[in-house]
Design an enzyme around this catalytic site. Structure first.
Site, PDB file in Angstrom:
ATOM      1  N   ARG A  37     -56.739 -11.596  62.128  1.00  0.00           N
ATOM      2  CA  ARG A  37     -55.614 -10.717  62.624  1.00  0.00           C
ATOM      3  C   ARG A  37     -56.221  -9.393  63.066  1.00  0.00           C
ATOM      4  NH1 ARG A  37     -50.907  -7.800  60.221  1.00  0.00           N
ATOM      5  NH2 ARG A  37     -49.218  -8.252  61.705  1.00  0.00           N
ATOM      6  N   ILE A  62     -47.318  -6.660  67.316  1.00  0.00           N
ATOM      7  CA  ILE A  62     -47.910  -7.793  66.794  1.00  0.00           C
ATOM      8  C   ILE A  62     -46.776  -8.008  65.687  1.00  0.00           C
ATOM      9  CG2 ILE A  62     -49.358  -6.665  65.260  1.00  0.00           C
ATOM     10  CD1 ILE A  62     -51.024  -9.388  65.692  1.00  0.00           C
ATOM     11  N   SER A  63     -46.528  -9.220  65.578  1.00  0.00           N
ATOM     12  CA  SER A  63     -45.242  -9.474  64.526  1.00  0.00           C
ATOM     13  C   SER A  63     -45.796  -9.771  63.366  1.00  0.00           C
ATOM     14  CB  SER A  63     -44.488 -11.040  64.985  1.00  0.00           C
ATOM     15  OG  SER A  63     -43.924 -10.807  66.105  1.00  0.00           O
ATOM     16  N   ALA A  64     -45.240  -9.963  62.182  1.00  0.00           N
ATOM     17  CA  ALA A  64     -45.735 -10.203  60.780  1.00  0.00           C
ATOM     18  C   ALA A  64     -46.656 -11.552  60.696  1.00  0.00           C
ATOM     19  CB  ALA A  64     -44.569 -10.158  59.782  1.00  0.00           C
ATOM     20  N   TYR A  68     -45.629 -15.567  62.352  1.00  0.00           N
ATOM     21  CA  TYR A  68     -46.496 -16.366  63.102  1.00  0.00           C
ATOM     22  C   TYR A  68     -46.676 -17.789  62.447  1.00  0.00           C
ATOM     23  CZ  TYR A  68     -47.665 -12.677  66.564  1.00  0.00           C
ATOM     24  OH  TYR A  68     -47.605 -11.682  67.277  1.00  0.00           O
TER      25      TYR A  68
END
Length: 477
Positions: A37, A62-64, A68
């Site tokens: 990541r 960017i999501s957690a 995802y």
């Protein structure tokens, strides 16, 4: 718990995602470990790359990680398959790379984003990640990223006319937009994305055939869905996403992959096998009989270069067997049965926990009663009065009365038998200190008033209500 899935590095983060049940499939776990990541987070937040939280810098978001993980599991990806994946609002490219790793070289992933700054960041991040791999992009799905509005993808040209096996939307959309996007699915395809404030999963069972068909399940936020009968929908969870940009209108035509001999290895096995047979037969010197037989080597009638031109117009799934709608329904039924079984097991676990908590509550109640009686006896000895029996009787009749009120009532009862007249005179003079109304214990629960409790215990013992001034006995020590 998802918020506990942070780690000091990528492997530790993925191990925590697995530990807390966010990811379960071995292929998904392997992909998360392979795609670090830290390459994709905003530039100035790399020290937070493996913290389980969303990160944002300017327009780059960017999501957690746990989000995802839930999304990739919901997509139900088949490793090393021939799959087309469309990522609308592709952002940093993190999810596209994870999906590309799972699907393999016979698949294609398409990303669409409306923000040029985000696309530039995504391009740098993907290139940096590929450079860190020992074998580069080998074994990965072909990744195409297009600048445009994901809500304006053409359904008449390019890949949009063929359809996609999987679609994900990386920002919140309206129900009307969802109805538009799911039409881009192939039969058997899956759509996953945030619709308003719910993460939904839509299966396309087949093409609508007029009347009848499959009923659509529960609606989104209580509103009736407008999906046609060849779709099945369920809500995965409640989420909160930024809304997807709807403007400006930027029409997008996703390019179709064109077959050529040098790209032969990137196509699915069924296509490679059929194409190889056709090209081999085209070199056959078999002489066709004058009378047509049941089976002939038709391929030998055309030279190889003509077949090469013909095959360039075919799709990747040209030689794939169409999956009957009944089989799609059976698959969905098996999935629902497995999900229901999992829910029943969870319900059983929760019911077992409830019974355990109830047993603990009864044990605490019993312990509280014993300690209450013991404390009453100790207080009576300290006061020099033999009040234990009466106090226990009151505790039995009115178990919610405070201890100070219990001793007050018992003392009043003992003293009131001989001093009734005196107490009446004192009451008449306005010096009665008896508490009236409702009282509250330390937890805020309503308890019986002093006089009500006295009446209850006196009635149980068989004497009249005392009319004396209350005597307070401290039990703090």
């Amino acid at each position: 718990m998802a918020w506990r899935s942070s780690g000091s590095n990528n492997d530790e983060m993925v191990s925590n995602l697995k530990r807390f049940g966010v990811i379960a499939s071995p292929a998904v776990e392997e992909a998360f470990r392979a795609v670090d990541r830290r390459f994709f987070v905003p530039t100035n937040t790399r020290h937070l790359a493996h913290i389980d939280q969303p990160l944002r810098e300017g327009n780059v978001h960017i999501s957690a990680p746990h989000m995802y993980g839930a999304i990739v599991e919901a997509l139900d990806l088949t490793p090393s398959s021939c799959t087309t994946f469309l990522n609308i609002g592709s952002g940093t490219g993190y999810l596209s790379c994870i999906v590309s790793h799972i699907l393999g070289s016979a698949s294609t992933t398409f990303g669409v984003d409306i923000d040029a700054q985000v696309l530039a960041h995504s391009t740098r991040a993907v290139d940096e990640w590929l450079d860190s791999r020992a074998n580069g992009d080998k074994g990965l799905a072909q990744m195409e990223v297009v600048h445009g509005n994901g809500l304006c993808i053409s359904s008449d040209q390019g890949e949009g006319a063929i359809g996609f096996d999987r679609i994900y939307v990386g920002a919140a959309i309206k129900k009307q937009s969802m109805n538009q996007l799911v039409e881009l699915l192939k039969p058997g395809g899956i759509f996953v994305g945030p619709v308003e404030d719910e993460l939904v999963k839509v299966h396309r069972i087949g093409r609508a055939k007029g009347s009848g068909g499959i009923s659509v399940p529960r609606s989104i936020n209580g509103h009736p869905p407008t999906l046609s009968a060849d779709f099945s929908m369920r809500v995965v969870s409640s989420v909160r996403f930024f809304p997807l940009s709807e403007f400006p209108d930027m029409p997008v035509t996703l390019p179709t992959r064109v077959w050529s001999p040098d790209r032969h290895s990137l196509y699915p096995e069924s296509f490679r096998k059929a194409t190889t047979q056709i090209l081999l037969c085209s070199h056959s010197k078999e002489v066709q009989p004058m009378v047509l037989a049941e089976r002939q080597n038709v391929a030998s009638k055309l030279p190889a270069f003509i077949w090469t031109e013909i095959l360039s117009y075919t799709r990747r799934d040209w030689f794939e067997k169409a999956v009957p709608e009944e089989e799609l329904l059976r698959k969905r039924l098996r999935e629902e049965q497995a999900r229901n079984q999992s829910h029943q097991e969870r319900i059983g676990e929760l019911e077992s926990r409830v019974r355990e908590v109830e047993r603990e509550r009864e044990a605490y109640r019993s312990l509280n009663a014993r300690l209450r009686r013991r404390l009453l006896g100790t207080t009576n000895e300290a006061s020099g009065s033999v009040l234990s029996d009466d106090a226990n009787a009151l505790a039995h009749v009115a178990p919610h009365v405070r201890l100070s009120d219990i001793m007050d009532i018992v003392v009043r009862r003992r003293l009131g038998q001989d001093d009734t007249d005196t107490a009446s005179d004192e009451d008449d003079s306005g010096e009665d200190e008896t508490q009236e109304g409702e009282n509250y214990d330390m937890d805020g629960d309503t308890v019986m008033s002093t006089e009500s409790a006295a009446a209850a215990v006196n009635d149980s013992i068989g004497i009249g209500r005392p009319q004396v001034r209350s005597v307070s006995i401290s039990t703090d020590d």
